[in-house]
Design a protein around this motif. Structure first.
Motif, PDB file in Angstrom:
ATOM      1  N   ALA A  22       0.843  -1.197   0.000  1.00 38.85           N
ATOM      2  CA  ALA A  22       0.000   0.000   0.000  1.00 38.85           C
ATOM      3  C   ALA A  22       0.876   1.245   0.000  1.00 38.85           C
ATOM      4  O   ALA A  22       0.541   2.256  -0.602  1.00 38.85           O
ATOM      5  CB  ALA A  22      -0.911  -0.001   1.211  1.00 38.85           C
ATOM      6  N   LEU A  23       1.990   1.158   0.713  1.00 34.54           N
ATOM      7  CA  LEU A  23       2.996   2.215   0.637  1.00 34.54           C
ATOM      8  C   LEU A  23       4.335   1.541   0.324  1.00 34.54           C
ATOM      9  O   LEU A  23       4.710   0.549   0.937  1.00 34.54           O
ATOM     10  CB  LEU A  23       3.118   2.970   1.967  1.00 34.54           C
ATOM     11  N   ASP A  24       5.021   2.115  -0.621  1.00 32.16           N
ATOM     12  CA  ASP A  24       6.242   1.464  -1.090  1.00 32.16           C
ATOM     13  C   ASP A  24       7.376   2.480  -1.065  1.00 32.16           C
ATOM     14  O   ASP A  24       7.564   3.234  -2.012  1.00 32.16           O
ATOM     15  CB  ASP A  24       5.995   0.944  -2.525  1.00 32.16           C
ATOM     16  N   ASP A  25       8.065   2.497   0.061  1.00 34.88           N
ATOM     17  CA  ASP A  25       9.225   3.376   0.218  1.00 34.88           C
ATOM     18  C   ASP A  25       8.855   4.852   0.028  1.00 34.88           C
ATOM     19  O   ASP A  25       9.378   5.517  -0.863  1.00 34.88           O
ATOM     20  CB  ASP A  25      10.325   2.969  -0.786  1.00 34.88           C
ATOM     21  N   VAL A  26       7.989   5.335   0.907  1.00 40.81           N
ATOM     22  CA  VAL A  26       7.572   6.737   0.822  1.00 40.81           C
ATOM     23  C   VAL A  26       8.357   7.566   1.840  1.00 40.81           C
ATOM     24  O   VAL A  26       8.416   7.208   3.010  1.00 40.81           O
ATOM     25  CB  VAL A  26       6.060   6.879   1.088  1.00 40.81           C
ATOM     26  N   SER A  27       8.981   8.633   1.353  1.00 35.35           N
ATOM     27  CA  SER A  27       9.623   9.582   2.268  1.00 35.35           C
ATOM     28  C   SER A  27       9.015  10.948   2.010  1.00 35.35           C
ATOM     29  O   SER A  27       8.795  11.335   0.854  1.00 35.35           O
ATOM     30  CB  SER A  27      11.130   9.639   2.018  1.00 35.35           C
ATOM     31  N   ILE A  28       8.739  11.633   3.083  1.00 29.80           N
ATOM     32  CA  ILE A  28       8.083  12.933   2.922  1.00 29.80           C
ATOM     33  C   ILE A  28       8.407  13.804   4.121  1.00 29.80           C
ATOM     34  O   ILE A  28       8.579  13.296   5.231  1.00 29.80           O
ATOM     35  CB  ILE A  28       6.556  12.722   2.750  1.00 29.80           C
ATOM     36  N   GLU A  29       8.547  15.078   3.896  1.00 29.89           N
ATOM     37  CA  GLU A  29       8.800  15.986   5.011  1.00 29.89           C
ATOM     38  C   GLU A  29       7.814  17.139   4.943  1.00 29.89           C
ATOM     39  O   GLU A  29       7.603  17.722   3.882  1.00 29.89           O
ATOM     40  CB  GLU A  29      10.238  16.513   4.979  1.00 29.89           C
ATOM     41  N   ILE A  30       7.178  17.422   6.062  1.00 26.18           N
ATOM     42  CA  ILE A  30       6.215  18.516   6.096  1.00 26.18           C
ATOM     43  C   ILE A  30       6.730  19.564   7.067  1.00 26.18           C
ATOM     44  O   ILE A  30       7.021  19.271   8.228  1.00 26.18           O
ATOM     45  CB  ILE A  30       4.821  18.000   6.525  1.00 26.18           C
ATOM     46  N   LYS A  31       6.878  20.793   6.536  1.00 25.11           N
ATOM     47  CA  LYS A  31       7.446  21.863   7.352  1.00 25.11           C
ATOM     48  C   LYS A  31       6.346  22.668   8.004  1.00 25.11           C
ATOM     49  O   LYS A  31       5.178  22.605   7.611  1.00 25.11           O
ATOM     50  CB  LYS A  31       8.306  22.783   6.471  1.00 25.11           C
ATOM     51  N   ASN A  32       6.743  23.422   9.002  1.00 21.80           N
ATOM     52  CA  ASN A  32       5.793  24.282   9.692  1.00 21.80           C
ATOM     53  C   ASN A  32       5.129  25.242   8.710  1.00 21.80           C
ATOM     54  O   ASN A  32       5.769  25.815   7.839  1.00 21.80           O
ATOM     55  CB  ASN A  32       6.538  25.067  10.776  1.00 21.80           C
ATOM     56  N   ASN A  33       3.768  25.383   8.867  1.00 23.22           N
ATOM     57  CA  ASN A  33       2.957  26.244   8.004  1.00 23.22           C
ATOM     58  C   ASN A  33       2.965  25.808   6.543  1.00 23.22           C
ATOM     59  O   ASN A  33       2.725  26.600   5.655  1.00 23.22           O
ATOM     60  CB  ASN A  33       3.386  27.708   8.139  1.00 23.22           C
ATOM     61  N   ASP A  34       3.245  24.530   6.310  1.00 17.46           N
ATOM     62  CA  ASP A  34       3.061  23.966   4.972  1.00 17.46           C
ATOM     63  C   ASP A  34       1.577  23.850   4.678  1.00 17.46           C
ATOM     64  O   ASP A  34       0.773  23.691   5.598  1.00 17.46           O
ATOM     65  CB  ASP A  34       3.671  22.546   4.924  1.00 17.46           C
ATOM     66  N   PHE A  35       1.218  23.915   3.425  1.00 14.90           N
ATOM     67  CA  PHE A  35      -0.144  23.600   3.001  1.00 14.90           C
ATOM     68  C   PHE A  35       0.000  22.588   1.886  1.00 14.90           C
ATOM     69  O   PHE A  35       0.294  22.926   0.755  1.00 14.90           O
ATOM     70  CB  PHE A  35      -0.877  24.867   2.538  1.00 14.90           C
ATOM     71  N   LEU A  36      -0.154  21.325   2.265  1.00 14.52           N
ATOM     72  CA  LEU A  36       0.218  20.236   1.375  1.00 14.52           C
ATOM     73  C   LEU A  36      -1.022  19.485   0.936  1.00 14.52           C
ATOM     74  O   LEU A  36      -1.913  19.233   1.742  1.00 14.52           O
ATOM     75  CB  LEU A  36       1.152  19.305   2.156  1.00 14.52           C
ATOM     76  N   ALA A  37      -1.095  19.157  -0.341  1.00 15.51           N
ATOM     77  CA  ALA A  37      -2.182  18.300  -0.815  1.00 15.51           C
ATOM     78  C   ALA A  37      -1.601  16.966  -1.218  1.00 15.51           C
ATOM     79  O   ALA A  37      -0.616  16.909  -1.953  1.00 15.51           O
ATOM     80  CB  ALA A  37      -2.894  18.940  -1.995  1.00 15.51           C
ATOM     81  N   ILE A  38      -2.184  15.888  -0.669  1.00 12.37           N
ATOM     82  CA  ILE A  38      -1.789  14.558  -1.127  1.00 12.37           C
ATOM     83  C   ILE A  38      -2.872  14.101  -2.081  1.00 12.37           C
ATOM     84  O   ILE A  38      -4.039  13.998  -1.701  1.00 12.37           O
ATOM     85  CB  ILE A  38      -1.660  13.574   0.057  1.00 12.37           C
ATOM     86  N   VAL A  39      -2.500  13.887  -3.336  1.00  6.26           N
ATOM     87  CA  VAL A  39      -3.503  13.491  -4.325  1.00  6.26           C
ATOM     88  C   VAL A  39      -3.144  12.135  -4.910  1.00  6.26           C
ATOM     89  O   VAL A  39      -2.022  11.645  -4.775  1.00  6.26           O
ATOM     90  CB  VAL A  39      -3.659  14.546  -5.464  1.00  6.26           C
ATOM     91  N   GLY A  40      -4.110  11.565  -5.562  1.00  6.57           N
ATOM     92  CA  GLY A  40      -3.898  10.263  -6.182  1.00  6.57           C
ATOM     93  C   GLY A  40      -5.249   9.620  -6.386  1.00  6.57           C
ATOM     94  O   GLY A  40      -6.251  10.003  -5.782  1.00  6.57           O
ATOM     95  N   LYS A  41      -5.237   8.643  -7.298  1.00  8.87           N
ATOM     96  CA  LYS A  41      -6.498   7.937  -7.557  1.00  8.87           C
ATOM     97  C   LYS A  41      -6.840   7.078  -6.351  1.00  8.87           C
ATOM     98  O   LYS A  41      -6.010   6.855  -5.473  1.00  8.87           O
ATOM     99  CB  LYS A  41      -6.337   7.055  -8.792  1.00  8.87           C
ATOM    100  N   SER A  42      -8.064   6.545  -6.365  1.00 10.16           N
ATOM    101  CA  SER A  42      -8.412   5.663  -5.257  1.00 10.16           C
ATOM    102  C   SER A  42      -7.569   4.399  -5.374  1.00 10.16           C
ATOM    103  O   SER A  42      -7.356   3.881  -6.464  1.00 10.16           O
ATOM    104  CB  SER A  42      -9.911   5.378  -5.261  1.00 10.16           C
ATOM    105  N   GLY A  43      -7.027   3.953  -4.265  1.00 10.52           N
ATOM    106  CA  GLY A  43      -6.125   2.789  -4.271  1.00 10.52           C
ATOM    107  C   GLY A  43      -4.678   3.176  -4.448  1.00 10.52           C
ATOM    108  O   GLY A  43      -3.797   2.317  -4.456  1.00 10.52           O
ATOM    109  N   SER A  44      -4.400   4.471  -4.544  1.00 14.54           N
ATOM    110  CA  SER A  44      -3.009   4.896  -4.757  1.00 14.54           C
ATOM    111  C   SER A  44      -2.214   4.853  -3.459  1.00 14.54           C
ATOM    112  O   SER A  44      -0.986   4.911  -3.486  1.00 14.54           O
ATOM    113  CB  SER A  44      -2.992   6.315  -5.332  1.00 14.54           C
ATOM    114  N   GLY A  45      -2.912   4.782  -2.343  1.00 12.72           N
ATOM    115  CA  GLY A  45      -2.199   4.735  -1.058  1.00 12.72           C
ATOM    116  C   GLY A  45      -2.270   6.047  -0.306  1.00 12.72           C
ATOM    117  O   GLY A  45      -1.696   6.170   0.771  1.00 12.72           O
ATOM    118  N   LYS A  46      -3.037   7.029  -0.829  1.00  9.89           N
ATOM    119  CA  LYS A  46      -3.049   8.330  -0.144  1.00  9.89           C
ATOM    120  C   LYS A  46      -3.731   8.261   1.223  1.00  9.89           C
ATOM    121  O   LYS A  46      -3.297   8.903   2.169  1.00  9.89           O
ATOM    122  CB  LYS A  46      -3.686   9.417  -1.027  1.00  9.89           C
ATOM    123  N   SER A  47      -4.810   7.438   1.304  1.00 11.94           N
ATOM    124  CA  SER A  47      -5.470   7.307   2.614  1.00 11.94           C
ATOM    125  C   SER A  47      -4.566   6.603   3.613  1.00 11.94           C
ATOM    126  O   SER A  47      -4.452   7.023   4.775  1.00 11.94           O
ATOM    127  CB  SER A  47      -6.764   6.516   2.477  1.00 11.94           C
TER     128      SER A  47
END
Lengths: 223, 394
Positions: A22-47
């Motif tokens: 469902a997740l395959d080697d995901v690295s991500i960094e979220i900084k203070n006051n970021d406004f980030l959208a995680i998008v993807g089709k259903s089944g992409s692993g975003k949920s």
């Protein structure tokens, strides 16, 4: 400063002999006051990614830091404590307590916090003010419109002054007009310094974010 | 973990949100506690009634009965063994005189008493003339038969007030002739109301009754002891006196206390048994609680998911549901106690009911325990829900 930092996250489900990444080697960094959208089709692993970043779920493998603190391998009750103090959630279907007033719904997270009861009302009123619902403070949840319900949910996510807010398809159950209002509200909150992660399949909604992460088959394909 | 007070608040809110369901769930517990309290209090009422009856007999009266009167035996067999005769009365009067005040034969049977067209099925009691004193019978009008009438086998009768009421509703019975099992007796008096079975009796001299009704032996002997403190020692003396002529197996001496004791012990067991059976309905009520709590857990799956997402630990969730079911137990217990107590008050017009503290504590604690016990499984089930799955639940 980094609010949330994920390193090489894997989430693997085993169904019989099959292994589903469902997740395959995901690295991500979220900084203070970021406004980030995680998008993807259903089944992409975003949920799945949102659940792990929001500490509702644990990764099979990988490291996760919230406010520079390692939260990769914690007990369920410790995760609950951190969710309570550092994370706010906004869901597609609002999830308000039935037949309960706006004020009480917004105070709900404080029940599970260390905040003394005498401060609850003050904090809740402040959060309700941020979403412009002062005049609906004592209305029961069933007396509110869809847009108002989502505002209550956002106020509830704000009440404990979290480090990061996750909004999962926050406009999914709303018509375009009220959806727009919620979008504006999110933009306003971001401008007031909040860190927001928006999870959606709706590319239009994703445009209000400052940064977009696209997931496909459990991998980040675009950041 | 959050403070118990907060859980209590949200639990009571949840219960109030579904008032009808909460009351219906409580109903099982209410009925259970009500049944325990009302049945136990009425059982005690019956016990009180029985001891009142025995107290009216007097605590210094002893009954000498045919030996080994095992109540499972055929009554005909018991009376077939009776060997009491006039000489035994004399033996007791002579050899137990230190402690015994009065000795009287006891001949007793049931039969029809008639006056003109009216009849009454009465208990015909044939002692000697001293029995009036043994039983503290007060004569309302007329008199009890005397020694001369007894010796000369005169057919006279003193009636209990109930018999008078039935046979002589509007006239004075004294001087009238009534028929006892078709033998004519003259009424010489009637007693005051005393309660118990006394009011249904008619008293005739044992001498004439044995002749008229072909009775060979006394069914028993009644002994009045001088002081109630000496009952035990009098018992020994009377035994010694009778052993001069009879075998150990031919007779037994029973004081009202003995009978009362055995009846009380039977009634105590019965009361406890009835209470325990009522307690089973409490268990059924508990199953009702579990059933509703399981439904409630499923129905509120999303709420559980939400609370977990907002920071509730598994313990917080478990306590929330556990406290709900304990509150149902507490509420049902209190209401059941109230109703049981009211029922006990209502029954007080019939028997002297009492609500014992042990029954209150036991049934209340049991209903709380039932709430806790049957709430545990649903609570654990709720606490184990995965927040992600729970939030997705439709």
């Amino acid at each position: 400063m980094s609010v949330l930092k994920a390193k090489n996250l894997f989430k693997i489900y085993e169904i019989g002999d099959m292994k589903i990444h469902a997740l395959d080697d995901v690295s991500i960094e979220i900084k203070n006051n970021d406004f980030l959208a995680i998008v993807g089709k259903s089944g992409s692993g975003k949920s799945t990614l949102m659940h792990i970043l929001g500490l509702l779920d644990t990764p099979t493998k990988g490291e996760l830091y919230l406010d520079e603190e390692d939260v990769s391998n914690l007990e369920e009750s410790d995760l609950a404590k951190i969710r309570n103090s550092k994370i706010g959630f906004v869901f597609q279907s609002f999830n308000l307590l039935a037949r309960t007033s706006t004020l009480e719904n917004v105070m709900l997270p404080l029940q599970y916090s260390q905040v003394p009861r005498k401060d609850w009302r003050k904090l809740a009123e402040k959060a309700i003010k941020m979403v412009d619902l002062e005049d609906r403070m004592f209305n029961k949840s069933n007396e509110l419109s869809g847009g108002q319900k989502q505002r209550v949910a956002i106020a509830r996510a704000l009440v404990n002054n979290p480090s990061i807010i996750f909004a999962d398809e926050p406009t999914g159950n709303l018509d375009t007009k009220t959806g727009d209002e919620i979008e504006k509200l999110l933009i306003k909150l971001h401008s007031e310094g909040k860190t927001i992660v928006l999870v959606t399949h709706d590319e239009d909604l994703a445009k209000i974010a400052k940064r977009t992460v696209t997931l496909s088959d459990g991998k980040v394909v675009n950041d | 973990m959050i403070k118990i007070v907060e859980i209590y608040r949200s639990s009571s809110k949840a219960l109030l949100l579904h008032k009808a369901r909460t009351v219906l769930t409580m109903l099982g517990v209410i009925i259970g506690v009500f049944a325990v309290i009302s049945l136990v209090s009425m059982g005690i009422g019956v016990q009180n009634y029985v001891s009142d009856q025995f107290e009216s007999l007097g605590s210094n009266v002893m009954f000498i009965m045919p030996g080994n009167a095992d109540f499972t035996d055929d009554p005909a067999n018991i009376y077939g063994k009776v060997k009491f005769e006039e000489k035994h009365i004399e033996l007791i009067s002579r050899h137990a005189a230190d402690y015994v005040e009065i000795v009287s034969p006891s001949v007793r049977f049931s039969g029809t008493v008639e006056y003109k067209t009216k009849s009454f099925y009465s208990s015909i009691y044939a002692p000697n003339h001293k029995a009036q004193e043994v039983f503290d019978l007060y004569v309302q009008e007329g008199r009890f038969f005397n020694e001369i009438e007894e010796k000369n086998k005169i057919r006279v009768v003193t009636m209990g007030p109930n018999v008078v009421e039935e046979l002589f509703p509007n006239s004075n019975p004294i001087g009238k002739k009534i028929k006892i099992e078709d033998v004519s007796y003259e009424v010489i008096g009637y007693t005051k109301k005393k309660g118990a079975d006394y009011d249904d009796n008619v008293y005739i001299p044992y001498t004439v009754s044995m002749e008229d009704f072909e009775i060979d032996n006394f069914q028993g002997i009644i002994v009045k002891v001088k002081s109630s403190q000496d009952v035990e020692i009098a018992k020994k003396q009377v035994t010694m006196a009778l052993l001069r002529d009879l075998d150990q197996d031919d007779f037994q001496i029973i004081s009202p206390e003995d009978i009362l004791e055995s009846i009380q012990s039977i009634l105590t067991v019965l009361t406890a048994a009835v209470g325990a059976i009522a307690g089973i309905s409490l268990l059924v009520g508990g199953i009702g609680i579990m059933n509703i709590m399981l439904v409630s857990v499923t129905e509120r799956t999303r709420e559980i998911g939400l609370r977990k997402a907002l920071g509730a630990s598994p313990k917080d969730i478990a306590y929330q549901f556990l406290i709900e079911s304990v509150m149902i137990g507490v509420g049902g217990g209190l209401v059941g106690l109230l109703f049981g107590w009211l029922a006990s008050l209502a029954a007080r017009s019939v028997v002297r009911t009492q609500v014992p503290l042990w029954a209150v504590l036991l049934s209340f604690c049991f209903s709380v325990l039932v709430g806790a016990l049957f709430g545990t499984y649903p609570a654990i089930k709720a606490s184990k829900k995965d927040p992600i799955e729970a939030l997705r639940f439709e």
